[in-house]
Design a protein around this motif. Structure first.
Motif, PDB file in Angstrom:
ATOM      1  N   ASN A 250      -3.335  -7.667   6.070  1.00 27.78           N
ATOM      2  CA  ASN A 250      -4.013  -6.559   5.414  1.00 27.78           C
ATOM      3  C   ASN A 250      -3.388  -5.239   5.860  1.00 27.78           C
ATOM      4  O   ASN A 250      -2.827  -5.137   6.956  1.00 27.78           O
ATOM      5  CB  ASN A 250      -5.499  -6.566   5.748  1.00 27.78           C
ATOM      6  N   CYS A 251      -3.521  -4.228   5.001  1.00 30.61           N
ATOM      7  CA  CYS A 251      -2.850  -2.965   5.261  1.00 30.61           C
ATOM      8  C   CYS A 251      -3.635  -1.807   4.655  1.00 30.61           C
ATOM      9  O   CYS A 251      -4.185  -1.926   3.550  1.00 30.61           O
ATOM     10  CB  CYS A 251      -1.445  -3.024   4.663  1.00 30.61           C
ATOM     11  N   VAL A 252      -3.693  -0.689   5.371  1.00 28.20           N
ATOM     12  CA  VAL A 252      -4.254   0.560   4.843  1.00 28.20           C
ATOM     13  C   VAL A 252      -3.191   1.635   4.997  1.00 28.20           C
ATOM     14  O   VAL A 252      -2.442   1.642   5.977  1.00 28.20           O
ATOM     15  CB  VAL A 252      -5.557   0.974   5.557  1.00 28.20           C
TER      16      VAL A 252
ATOM     17  N   TRP B  94      -5.561   7.448  -0.919  1.00 25.08           N
ATOM     18  CA  TRP B  94      -5.199   6.419   0.052  1.00 25.08           C
ATOM     19  C   TRP B  94      -5.058   5.087  -0.685  1.00 25.08           C
ATOM     20  O   TRP B  94      -5.416   4.995  -1.865  1.00 25.08           O
ATOM     21  CB  TRP B  94      -6.222   6.296   1.184  1.00 25.08           C
TER      22      TRP B  94
ATOM     23  N   SER C  97      -0.899  -2.038   9.529  1.00 21.35           N
ATOM     24  CA  SER C  97      -1.012  -3.413   9.048  1.00 21.35           C
ATOM     25  C   SER C  97      -1.393  -4.342  10.189  1.00 21.35           C
ATOM     26  O   SER C  97      -1.002  -4.118  11.342  1.00 21.35           O
ATOM     27  CB  SER C  97       0.317  -3.885   8.447  1.00 21.35           C
TER      28      SER C  97
ATOM     29  N   LEU D 108      -4.852  -5.676   0.596  1.00 20.92           N
ATOM     30  CA  LEU D 108      -5.714  -6.628   1.292  1.00 20.92           C
ATOM     31  C   LEU D 108      -5.368  -8.044   0.820  1.00 20.92           C
ATOM     32  O   LEU D 108      -5.993  -8.601  -0.073  1.00 20.92           O
ATOM     33  CB  LEU D 108      -7.194  -6.301   1.020  1.00 20.92           C
TER      34      LEU D 108
ATOM     35  N   LEU E 297      -9.252   3.673   8.553  1.00 20.71           N
ATOM     36  CA  LEU E 297      -8.691   4.530   7.512  1.00 20.71           C
ATOM     37  C   LEU E 297      -8.826   6.021   7.826  1.00 20.71           C
ATOM     38  O   LEU E 297      -7.853   6.773   7.646  1.00 20.71           O
ATOM     39  CB  LEU E 297      -9.324   4.197   6.160  1.00 20.71           C
TER      40      LEU E 297
ATOM     41  N   ARG F  11      -5.585   8.479   7.947  1.00 18.72           N
ATOM     42  CA  ARG F  11      -5.459   9.668   7.090  1.00 18.72           C
ATOM     43  C   ARG F  11      -5.302  10.929   7.926  1.00 18.72           C
ATOM     44  O   ARG F  11      -4.540  11.834   7.557  1.00 18.72           O
ATOM     45  CB  ARG F  11      -6.675   9.773   6.179  1.00 18.72           C
TER      46      ARG F  11
ATOM     47  N   ALA G 281       0.825  -1.210   0.000  1.00 16.84           N
ATOM     48  CA  ALA G 281       0.000   0.000   0.000  1.00 16.84           C
ATOM     49  C   ALA G 281       0.857   1.257   0.000  1.00 16.84           C
ATOM     50  O   ALA G 281       0.551   2.228  -0.700  1.00 16.84           O
ATOM     51  CB  ALA G 281      -0.937  -0.010   1.208  1.00 16.84           C
TER      52      ALA G 281
ATOM     53  N   LEU H 160     -10.275  -1.470   7.675  1.00 18.39           N
ATOM     54  CA  LEU H 160     -10.681  -0.344   6.830  1.00 18.39           C
ATOM     55  C   LEU H 160     -11.412   0.733   7.626  1.00 18.39           C
ATOM     56  O   LEU H 160     -11.398   1.904   7.239  1.00 18.39           O
ATOM     57  CB  LEU H 160     -11.554  -0.836   5.677  1.00 18.39           C
TER      58      LEU H 160
ATOM     59  N   THR I 184      -4.615   0.472  -0.225  1.00 18.27           N
ATOM     60  CA  THR I 184      -4.740  -0.733   0.593  1.00 18.27           C
ATOM     61  C   THR I 184      -3.905  -1.858  -0.015  1.00 18.27           C
ATOM     62  O   THR I 184      -3.560  -1.846  -1.191  1.00 18.27           O
ATOM     63  CB  THR I 184      -6.198  -1.229   0.681  1.00 18.27           C
TER      64      THR I 184
ATOM     65  N   SER J 179       1.444   3.538   7.070  1.00 20.42           N
ATOM     66  CA  SER J 179       0.441   2.489   6.957  1.00 20.42           C
ATOM     67  C   SER J 179       0.184   1.835   8.299  1.00 20.42           C
ATOM     68  O   SER J 179       1.001   1.905   9.216  1.00 20.42           O
ATOM     69  CB  SER J 179       0.892   1.431   5.948  1.00 20.42           C
TER      70      SER J 179
END
Length: 254
Positions: free
Chosen positions: A194-196, A182, A214, A186, A229, A233, A133, A226, A184, A212
């Motif tokens: 998973n990561c955002v 942004w 994770s 996934l 997020l 941000r 990501a 999610l 991701t 990020s």
């Protein structure tokens, strides 16, 4: 701030709009021409303004040199770390900071998860460009010709069934990331992780780093991750403002 210093500093944003003559400077400051001239001469002596042959003034080379030196000496890791640590303290998951250097995206900071299941990532380790990501955010900010050239020469290893399969898919994803602001991962690199991620921007709006969050899906599902997020941000925006100097340093928000 003294009135003299305030007036002198007010000249700089005026000249940033383009060259101006003595009368224009005096009018903008609301002072007599003699006062404006004295201020301009002082700034000129320090290289902050330059008088052209047509007698108009513009910003001086010294100002640009100082700005460049300041940018080069900024340590994004030092600025970001308190914010990353505060976010980690609040949510408990692994937080990364990454930058794009010489064709690679590297982790330059990491705050470990409080949970027993840890990620193998480490500071200084390159990330998988086509799936990570943070890499998507940093590469999406490149000018389009550079993005296309990069996408054409990359390999596209299928780490998992969710990995980016080819250049066309990669460019499409980068366009989406660039638009939404942004990214991701996934299960694209590891099915269980998973990561955002969100971008950190400099004063010019360009992405200088990416952060990020994770987590393995045995700890939190992709859907649950999610929901974090907006917080990710917001943290990235706080770092961006401090890095670009648009707000004074403060305690990291969480």
């Amino acid at each position: 701030m003294s009135q003299t210093v305030d007036r002198a500093l007010s000249i700089l944003p005026l000249l940033a709009q383009g060259p101006a003559d003595l009368g224009q400077v005096a009018e903008r400051l609301g002072v007599h021409k003699s006062t404006a001239l004295r201020l301009l001469r002082t700034l000129h002596e320090h290289g902050l303004v330059y008088r052209q042959q047509d007698q108009r003034y513009r910003l001086g080379a010294r100002l640009f040199a100082l700005a460049q030196e300041a940018v080069e000496n900024l340590d994004i890791r030092e600025i970001a770390h308190p914010h990353l640590a505060a976010l980690n303290e609040r949510i408990g998951h692994t937080v990364h900071l990454a930058v794009h250097e010489e064709g690679e995206v590297l982790y330059i900071d990491k705050v470990e998860s409080r949970y027993p299941v840890r990620m193998y990532s480490r500071i200084g380790k390159p990330v998988a460009l086509t799936v990570a990501a943070v890499a998507k955010l940093l590469l999406a900010d490149l000018p389009e010709p550079e993005r296309r050239a990069l996408a054409a020469k990359l390999d596209y290893p299928l780490y998992t069934p969710r990995s980016t399969p080819n250049a066309a898919a990669f460019l499409k994803e980068l366009a989406i990331v660039r638009e939404q602001g942004w990214a991701t991962d996934l299960g694209g690199h590891e099915e269980s992780i998973n990561c955002v991620a969100a971008p950190i921007r400099g004063a010019d709006g360009r992405v200088v780093a990416a952060m990020s969050v994770s987590a393995p899906n045995v700890v939190v599902t992709a859907e649950e991750l999610l929901t974090l997020l907006p917080l990710v941000r917001r943290t990235a925006d706080d770092i961006s403002r401090e890095y670009s100097g648009t707000t004074p340093p403060k305690e990291a928000s969480a």
